[in-house]
Scaffold this motif. Structure first.
Motif, PDB file in Angstrom:
ATOM      1  N   ARG A   1      28.968  42.397-129.960  1.00 30.80           N
ATOM      2  CA  ARG A   1      29.617  43.293-129.017  1.00 30.80           C
ATOM      3  C   ARG A   1      31.041  43.701-129.392  1.00 30.80           C
ATOM      4  O   ARG A   1      31.474  44.805-129.081  1.00 30.80           O
ATOM      5  CB  ARG A   1      29.656  42.648-127.619  1.00 30.80           C
ATOM      6  CG  ARG A   1      28.299  42.427-126.997  1.00 30.80           C
ATOM      7  CD  ARG A   1      27.471  43.686-126.981  1.00 30.80           C
ATOM      8  NE  ARG A   1      26.454  43.671-125.954  1.00 30.80           N
ATOM      9  CZ  ARG A   1      25.505  44.571-125.829  1.00 30.80           C
ATOM     10  NH1 ARG A   1      25.443  45.571-126.697  1.00 30.80           N
ATOM     11  NH2 ARG A   1      24.612  44.494-124.884  1.00 30.80           N
TER      12      ARG A   1
ATOM     13  N   ARG B   1      24.588  48.465-122.948  1.00 28.40           N
ATOM     14  CA  ARG B   1      26.049  48.486-122.906  1.00 28.40           C
ATOM     15  C   ARG B   1      26.576  49.058-121.596  1.00 28.40           C
ATOM     16  O   ARG B   1      27.741  48.866-121.263  1.00 28.40           O
ATOM     17  CB  ARG B   1      26.599  49.285-124.085  1.00 28.40           C
ATOM     18  CG  ARG B   1      26.446  48.572-125.434  1.00 28.40           C
ATOM     19  CD  ARG B   1      27.195  49.288-126.531  1.00 28.40           C
ATOM     20  NE  ARG B   1      27.118  48.558-127.792  1.00 28.40           N
ATOM     21  CZ  ARG B   1      27.973  47.606-128.151  1.00 28.40           C
ATOM     22  NH1 ARG B   1      28.972  47.281-127.343  1.00 28.40           N
ATOM     23  NH2 ARG B   1      27.851  46.996-129.313  1.00 28.40           N
ATOM     24  N   ASP B   2      25.725  49.781-120.864  1.00 27.28           N
ATOM     25  CA  ASP B   2      26.168  50.344-119.584  1.00 27.28           C
ATOM     26  C   ASP B   2      26.627  49.249-118.628  1.00 27.28           C
ATOM     27  O   ASP B   2      27.542  49.465-117.821  1.00 27.28           O
ATOM     28  CB  ASP B   2      25.034  51.144-118.938  1.00 27.28           C
ATOM     29  CG  ASP B   2      24.657  52.362-119.762  1.00 27.28           C
ATOM     30  OD1 ASP B   2      25.466  52.752-120.634  1.00 27.28           O
ATOM     31  OD2 ASP B   2      23.566  52.922-119.545  1.00 27.28           O
TER      32      ASP B   2
ATOM     33  N   GLU C   1      28.130  46.459-119.446  1.00 28.69           N
ATOM     34  CA  GLU C   1      29.477  46.056-119.848  1.00 28.69           C
ATOM     35  C   GLU C   1      30.496  47.114-119.450  1.00 28.69           C
ATOM     36  O   GLU C   1      31.595  46.777-118.977  1.00 28.69           O
ATOM     37  CB  GLU C   1      29.526  45.842-121.361  1.00 28.69           C
ATOM     38  CG  GLU C   1      28.638  44.735-121.864  1.00 28.69           C
ATOM     39  CD  GLU C   1      28.717  44.608-123.373  1.00 28.69           C
ATOM     40  OE1 GLU C   1      29.800  44.899-123.929  1.00 28.69           O
ATOM     41  OE2 GLU C   1      27.714  44.228-123.987  1.00 28.69           O
ATOM     42  N   ASP C   2      30.143  48.377-119.636  1.00 26.31           N
ATOM     43  CA  ASP C   2      31.075  49.456-119.275  1.00 26.31           C
ATOM     44  C   ASP C   2      31.374  49.439-117.783  1.00 26.31           C
ATOM     45  O   ASP C   2      32.527  49.642-117.366  1.00 26.31           O
ATOM     46  CB  ASP C   2      30.486  50.810-119.684  1.00 26.31           C
ATOM     47  CG  ASP C   2      30.344  50.945-121.194  1.00 26.31           C
ATOM     48  OD1 ASP C   2      31.071  50.234-121.911  1.00 26.31           O
ATOM     49  OD2 ASP C   2      29.500  51.748-121.638  1.00 26.31           O
TER      50      ASP C   2
ATOM     51  N   ARG D   1      33.765  46.658-117.133  1.00 26.93           N
ATOM     52  CA  ARG D   1      35.127  46.982-117.579  1.00 26.93           C
ATOM     53  C   ARG D   1      35.813  47.933-116.592  1.00 26.93           C
ATOM     54  O   ARG D   1      37.017  47.830-116.360  1.00 26.93           O
ATOM     55  CB  ARG D   1      35.073  47.596-118.975  1.00 26.93           C
ATOM     56  CG  ARG D   1      34.757  46.602-120.081  1.00 26.93           C
ATOM     57  CD  ARG D   1      35.008  47.192-121.453  1.00 26.93           C
ATOM     58  NE  ARG D   1      34.724  46.215-122.500  1.00 26.93           N
ATOM     59  CZ  ARG D   1      33.549  46.081-123.092  1.00 26.93           C
ATOM     60  NH1 ARG D   1      32.556  46.891-122.760  1.00 26.93           N
ATOM     61  NH2 ARG D   1      33.361  45.166-124.031  1.00 26.93           N
ATOM     62  N   ILE D   2      35.054  48.864-116.047  1.00 24.11           N
ATOM     63  CA  ILE D   2      35.636  49.779-115.048  1.00 24.11           C
ATOM     64  C   ILE D   2      36.127  48.999-113.836  1.00 24.11           C
ATOM     65  O   ILE D   2      37.156  49.335-113.229  1.00 24.11           O
ATOM     66  CB  ILE D   2      34.594  50.838-114.638  1.00 24.11           C
ATOM     67  CG1 ILE D   2      34.308  51.772-115.820  1.00 24.11           C
ATOM     68  CG2 ILE D   2      35.064  51.642-113.434  1.00 24.11           C
ATOM     69  CD1 ILE D   2      33.197  52.753-115.573  1.00 24.11           C
TER      70      ILE D   2
ATOM     71  N   GLU E   1      36.918  40.535-121.338  1.00 17.91           N
ATOM     72  CA  GLU E   1      35.817  40.216-122.248  1.00 17.91           C
ATOM     73  C   GLU E   1      35.189  38.869-121.901  1.00 17.91           C
ATOM     74  O   GLU E   1      33.964  38.711-121.955  1.00 17.91           O
ATOM     75  CB  GLU E   1      36.316  40.193-123.696  1.00 17.91           C
ATOM     76  CG  GLU E   1      36.629  41.550-124.276  1.00 17.91           C
ATOM     77  CD  GLU E   1      35.396  42.428-124.437  1.00 17.91           C
ATOM     78  OE1 GLU E   1      34.274  41.877-124.493  1.00 17.91           O
ATOM     79  OE2 GLU E   1      35.554  43.660-124.500  1.00 17.91           O
TER      80      GLU E   1
END
Length: 253
Positions: A76, A143-144, A146-147, A150-151, A156
């Motif tokens: 990642r 990955r969506d 994780e995104d 993060r938003i 991490e």
């Protein structure tokens, strides 16, 4: 594979005279169930089981922690030479394990860890295969997720702990099974780094029934059956995670 297993069970129920009978008998005349109790008392198998359990649990925990962190970084995180470093790391799998025994022994001896638990489980706290397995599985996670984390302001470490690991239970269970089985069955390394009876593992306990002149086959096979039971139980109860982890590893999302 089934015949040696059945022969081991059959021998564990024989008397010593029946073992050396010719022609050999597959079914004993009368089952000697006391062989199991005697095998556990002729050698301090209680201590052997404790030692092996400590080493196996430490190996499982170490591989789950260290392999998962390394696999997350390779799968990642983005950094220079990531894929090349991973390729070099994978290349070490081609090095025979026997080659690393002498350097590992010299390090353990230098640290003064001979005849300790540290000597038994430290070399098994991480594995290239475990990192490869988890990396391949981590790459199947969208990955969506994780995104989105993060938003929401997740770091991490938070993404790794609360998003990736919960979704990777099948792969983690698979790694745990292999780590447990590998540590439980290990014979050569405990033989090298221990020379005291109270630090022996179950595999060394089984071997202790053999001597230069004679082998106590009934008790040795009875001990082997007892030692095999924990592995069978672990695999039986974690079987669904094992199959799912192997099936999904290597698939890319």
């Amino acid at each position: 594979m089934l015949l040696p297993f059945l022969w081991m069970i059959s021998t564990s129920l024989m008397s010593e005279l029946e073992v050396y009978q010719f022609p050999p008998k597959f079914v004993p005349a009368a089952a000697k169930w006391m062989n199991f109790m005697e095998a556990m008392t002729l050698q301090p198998f209680g201590r052997y089981f404790l030692n092996t359990l400590v080493v196996a649990c430490a190996s499982v925990i170490g591989q789950l922690v260290f392999c998962s962190m390394a696999a997350y970084a390779f799968a990642r995180l983005r950094f220079s030479w990531r894929d090349r470093i991973f390729g070099v790391y994978l290349a070490t799998m081609m090095i025979p394990a026997i080659v690393t025994i002498i350097p590992a022994f010299l390090l353990i001896n230098k640290f003064g860890w001979m005849n300790t638990y540290w000597a038994l489980f430290t070399p098994t706290l991480s594995s290239v295969w475990g990192i490869f397995l988890l990396r391949q599985f981590f790459q199947t996670i969208p990955r969506d997720l994780e995104d989105a984390a993060r938003i929401d302001g997740a770091s991490e470490l938070t993404i790794f702990w609360r998003v990736v690991l919960p979704l990777s239970r099948p792969a983690l269970a698979t790694l745990a099974i292999f780590a447990f089985m590998g540590s439980w069955k290990d014979f050569l390394w405990p033989l090298i780094v221990t020379n005291r009876m109270d630090m022996r593992t179950v595999e060394l306990g089984i071997a202790s029934f053999s001597s230069v002149y004679q082998t106590d086959w009934p008790h040795q096979m009875a001990a082997a059956v007892m030692v095999m039971l924990p592995i069978i139980l672990v695999f039986f109860f974690a079987q669904k995670y094992f199959v799912r982890g192997i099936t999904m590893t290597g698939m890319k999302g």
